[in-house]
Motif scaffolding. Structure first.
Motif, short mmCIF file in Angstrom:
data_model
loop_
_atom_site.label_atom_id
_atom_site.label_comp_id
_atom_site.label_asym_id
_atom_site.label_seq_id
_atom_site.Cartn_x
_atom_site.Cartn_y
_atom_site.Cartn_z
N ASP A 1 5.44 -18.68 18.37
CA ASP A 1 4.15 -17.84 18.46
C ASP A 1 3.43 -18.32 17.37
OD1 ASP A 1 5.38 -17.02 20.67
OD2 ASP A 1 5.93 -14.96 19.81
N PHE A 2 3.72 -18.64 16.23
CA PHE A 2 3.03 -19.01 15.27
C PHE A 2 2.17 -20.38 15.24
CE2 PHE A 2 2.61 -20.34 10.48
CZ PHE A 2 1.74 -19.35 10.08
N GLN B 1 -2.22 -33.62 8.95
CA GLN B 1 -3.49 -32.58 9.14
C GLN B 1 -4.40 -32.53 8.14
OE1 GLN B 1 -2.71 -29.15 11.32
NE2 GLN B 1 -5.02 -29.01 12.02
N ILE B 2 -3.52 -32.23 6.83
CA ILE B 2 -4.33 -32.20 5.68
C ILE B 2 -3.55 -33.19 4.51
CG2 ILE B 2 -4.95 -30.67 3.72
CD1 ILE B 2 -5.47 -28.34 5.46
N SER B 3 -4.11 -34.05 3.89
CA SER B 3 -3.61 -34.99 2.98
C SER B 3 -3.34 -34.05 1.74
CB SER B 3 -4.60 -36.05 2.57
OG SER B 3 -4.37 -36.46 1.24
N ASN B 4 -2.25 -34.38 1.26
CA ASN B 4 -1.68 -33.65 0.11
C ASN B 4 -2.45 -34.26 -1.41
OD1 ASN B 4 -0.08 -36.03 -0.08
ND2 ASN B 4 1.19 -35.09 -1.52
N ALA C 1 2.71 -30.20 6.61
CA ALA C 1 3.18 -29.54 5.65
C ALA C 1 2.17 -28.91 4.95
CB ALA C 1 4.24 -30.54 4.62
N GLN C 2 0.92 -29.52 4.61
CA GLN C 2 -0.02 -28.92 3.80
C GLN C 2 -1.29 -28.05 4.74
OE1 GLN C 2 0.13 -28.88 0.93
NE2 GLN C 2 1.47 -30.57 0.24
N SER C 3 -1.01 -28.08 6.13
CA SER C 3 -1.88 -27.38 6.85
C SER C 3 -1.37 -26.16 7.43
CB SER C 3 -2.48 -28.19 8.09
OG SER C 3 -1.27 -28.60 8.69
N VAL C 4 -0.25 -26.11 7.99
CA VAL C 4 0.48 -24.90 8.72
C VAL C 4 0.26 -23.79 7.60
CG1 VAL C 4 2.51 -23.92 9.53
CG2 VAL C 4 1.75 -26.34 10.22
N PRO C 5 0.50 -23.86 6.39
CA PRO C 5 0.57 -22.72 5.49
C PRO C 5 -0.78 -22.10 5.30
CG PRO C 5 1.81 -24.55 4.49
CD PRO C 5 1.19 -25.07 5.85
N HIS C 6 -1.97 -22.93 5.43
CA HIS C 6 -3.17 -22.49 4.94
C HIS C 6 -4.12 -22.45 5.94
CE1 HIS C 6 -1.86 -23.06 0.93
NE2 HIS C 6 -1.25 -24.45 1.52
N ILE C 7 -4.19 -23.07 7.21
CA ILE C 7 -4.87 -22.71 8.29
C ILE C 7 -4.31 -22.45 9.65
CG2 ILE C 7 -6.77 -24.36 7.20
CD1 ILE C 7 -6.13 -26.59 9.18
N PRO C 8 -4.83 -21.71 10.60
CA PRO C 8 -4.28 -21.67 12.08
C PRO C 8 -4.18 -22.75 12.68
CG PRO C 8 -6.39 -20.31 11.73
CD PRO C 8 -6.18 -21.16 10.61
N VAL C 9 -2.96 -22.98 13.08
CA VAL C 9 -2.37 -24.23 13.57
C VAL C 9 -1.78 -24.06 14.99
CG1 VAL C 9 -0.90 -26.52 13.72
CG2 VAL C 9 -1.87 -25.64 11.57
N PHE D 1 3.97 -34.31 18.33
CA PHE D 1 5.19 -33.98 17.13
C PHE D 1 4.32 -33.31 16.33
CE2 PHE D 1 7.45 -37.39 19.31
CZ PHE D 1 8.71 -36.72 19.61
N LEU D 2 4.87 -32.15 15.50
CA LEU D 2 4.35 -31.55 14.19
C LEU D 2 5.72 -31.17 13.54
CD1 LEU D 2 1.89 -29.98 12.87
CD2 LEU D 2 2.67 -27.95 13.81
N ALA D 3 5.31 -31.51 12.21
CA ALA D 3 6.38 -31.33 11.13
C ALA D 3 6.04 -30.34 10.17
CB ALA D 3 7.11 -32.57 10.63
N PHE D 4 6.71 -29.42 9.51
CA PHE D 4 6.39 -28.62 8.57
C PHE D 4 7.44 -28.08 7.89
CE2 PHE D 4 6.31 -24.46 10.40
CZ PHE D 4 6.32 -24.56 11.53
N SER D 5 7.48 -27.66 6.51
CA SER D 5 8.41 -27.02 5.58
C SER D 5 8.14 -25.81 5.53
CB SER D 5 8.37 -27.92 4.25
OG SER D 5 8.64 -29.26 4.35
N GLY D 6 9.21 -25.02 5.44
CA GLY D 6 9.05 -23.66 5.04
C GLY D 6 8.93 -23.28 3.70
N HIS D 7 9.17 -24.02 2.97
CA HIS D 7 9.15 -23.61 1.22
C HIS D 7 7.52 -23.85 0.81
CE1 HIS D 7 8.66 -27.48 -0.60
NE2 HIS D 7 9.30 -28.12 0.46
#
Lengths: 137, 406
Positions: free
Chosen positions: B73-74, B167-170, B197-205, B214-220
């Protein structure tokens, strides 16, 4: 916490005495810290078991550059055996195991003693020394 | 800036009230809600998920699978079958390269990667291309970190099988136009792998809105524990892909000479899973949703603007990428004339300011930009003006500390 950016270190970083090419040296060697990108080339002139001259070139953080310059101040004019002994003392100091008398023996290099509290920077301070030890070892 | 002091939700700031933590792109701190959820799982719901036939094991399975639904859902996935739990974004990207890549990339195929990719979204493709004798090509950006549709269209050929882009460069902090790029890729028959990794925590994706394969991201990096990450993949792609790792609970039927494999998503989750981590990620998502991205973005954008505009007043500071604070999304990478980034980081450390120095796992980009290494400050919504002030006060002293007169 840490206070190793003292005048001795910043001065050797900004105005290194031994940072130049050295023509007709007897040996030279590259030292690299891949993770930081510190890289130096150390040149030594060794005659009859004595380091008669030395220089370095390269780039890196202030700790790596100043440490190499201070080291050359110390070892130029000394025998290879004395240089090896100073290397041992320096390694000991950087790992926080040297006594005050041993740190005194290191003269200006003693100004880097506080780096023993910064594990991430130990390899920067050691780069010049390690490279020299590999050359004369 | 805000009525709410979010730092109070994070126990680390109780223990270290004097640090200014500005290394959020590396990892974020963890709120009490996440720590409690992981603790509760291990105190009250722990058994080996998906295996046991007793009540406690059912609870563990539910906790784990509910986390998957929360992730679905997220990010707006169509089905929980499209959500694979991994260790982190790196593992997610490797999974694609090993599974999809080895089954689909052939000699002379082309893989397109941006020059600013994190090594995680770069090395798996480089290794794959070398192994398959495929061609690895690079999409280059402008000095401000911008990638254009024209450049992408030019770089794509009929042989381009895959395009990998964050999506967002680190390093730049700039948001890439993924939706537009995904459309261009689709028209060319090219799959698009997005590092979030740098977008999912900060903007709605929203993966369907973006149209990524494909979309990859980290929980931490989004308040959750270390060791839990996500791979989203379109169901029809995942269905066709062979398993990545083989072992426990990813099978349907095993004989001495062969096996058939479990259905999605468990086909890709061999071995005992990180249920505690997944529960922590679920709690992190709930926490983020309760605050809302409106508030998160508002705070992070304000802090970024403050940082960038104040830094621009200081001589000898060079910000990497755009001069426009709106193009940084919490990430400000910079250099200081004549001072090595490791020395900069050490001086910040003396002042209790936590920032990152180095190549930020983007060595090809640093080479492209002609810098050895850089320093990066990165904010999260729980930072405040005081953190920025601490950073700025220290920043202004650095050249003098190193012996320069200005």
């Amino acid at each position: 916490m840490t206070n190793f950016y003292n005048e001795i270190l910043t001065d050797h970083n900004m105005h290194p005495v031994h940072k130049h090419e050295l023509s007709c040296c007897t040996c030279s060697r590259d030292g690299i810290n891949p993770s930081c990108g510190d890289e130096i080339t150390l040149n030594l002139n060794v005659e009859n078991g004595v380091i008669t001259d030395g220089s370095f070139t390269g780039s890196g953080c202030a700790v790596s550059q100043a440490s190499a310059d201070i080291m050359l101040d110390l070892v130029i004019g000394k025998s290879v055996e004395d240089a090896k002994h100073l290397h041992e003392l320096f390694v000991k100091m950087i790992h926080g195991d040297a006594c005050p008398a041993e740190i005194d023996e290191l003269e200006e290099a003693g100004a880097l003693a506080d780096i023993s509290h910064m594990p991430a920077r130990v390899k920067c301070a050691l780069l010049g020394w390690r490279t020299m030890a590999e050359m004369v070892g | 800036m805000s009525e709410h002091d979010y730092k109070r939700d994070f126990p680390v700031f109780e223990k270290y009230p004097d640090i200014a933590y500005l290394d959020n792109s590396a990892t974020t701190q963890k709120p009490q809600a996440v720590i409690d959820a992981v603790s509760r799982y291990y105190r009250e719901e722990n058994a080996n998920p998906l295996r046991g036939l007793y009540e406690l094991a059912v609870k563990a399975t539910d906790a784990y699978e509910n986390a998957r639904i929360a992730v679905r859902d997220f990010i707006g996935a169509a089905s929980e079958r499209e959500i694979i739990f991994t260790r982190n974004a790196s593992e997610s990207l490797n999974l694609i390269a090993y599974s999809w890549g080895r089954a689909n990339i052939r000699e002379n195929d082309e893989i397109l990667v941006t020059i600013s990719e994190h090594h995680s979204n770069f090395l798996p493709w480089q290794i794959l291309a070398n192994e398959k004798r495929a061609k690895l090509k690079f999409l280059k950006c402008s000095e401000t970190g911008e990638y254009t549709a024209e450049a992408l269209k030019k770089a794509l050929t009929p042989r381009t099988k895959l395009f990998a882009i964050a999506q967002i460069s680190n390093v730049f902090g700039r948001v890439n136009p993924i939706k537009e790029f995904a459309e261009i890729c689709r028209a060319n028959g090219t799959l698009i792998v997005c590092d979030g990794a740098q977008s999912v925590p900060h903007i709605p994706v929203d993966v369907r809105e973006l149209g990524v394969d494909f979309l990859a991201f980290s929980g931490h990096k989004m308040l959750a524990p270390m060791g839990i990450g996500v791979l989203y993949g379109r169901e029809e792609l995942l269905e066709e892909m062979p398993p990545f790792l083989y072992g426990g609970e990813m099978i349907e039927f095993v004989t001495l000479c062969g096996a058939t494999f479990a259905e999605l998503p468990h086909k890709f989750e061999a071995g005992t899973v990180n249920a505690g981590g997944a529960v922590g990620l679920h709690a992190a998502i709930d926490y983020i949703n309760a605050i809302g991205f409106n508030e998160i973005e508002r705070r992070e954008n304000e802090l970024t603007k403050l940082l960038v505009t104040e830094m621009q007043q200081v001589p000898h500071i060079n910000i990497v990428g755009s001069h426009d604070p709106d193009e940084h999304h919490g990430i400000v990478t910079f250099t200081i004339d004549d001072v090595h980034p490791h020395d900069i980081a050490a001086i910040f450390d003396e002042s209790g300011v936590c920032i990152r120095a180095g190549h930020h796992c983007a060595q090809p980009l640093h080479k492209y930009l002609g810098v050895q290494s850089t320093v990066r400050a990165s904010v999260a919504f729980y930072n405040d003006e005081n953190d920025v002030r601490r950073f700025m006060d220290c920043l202004k002293t650095i050249r003098r500390r190193m012996g320069y007169s200005d």
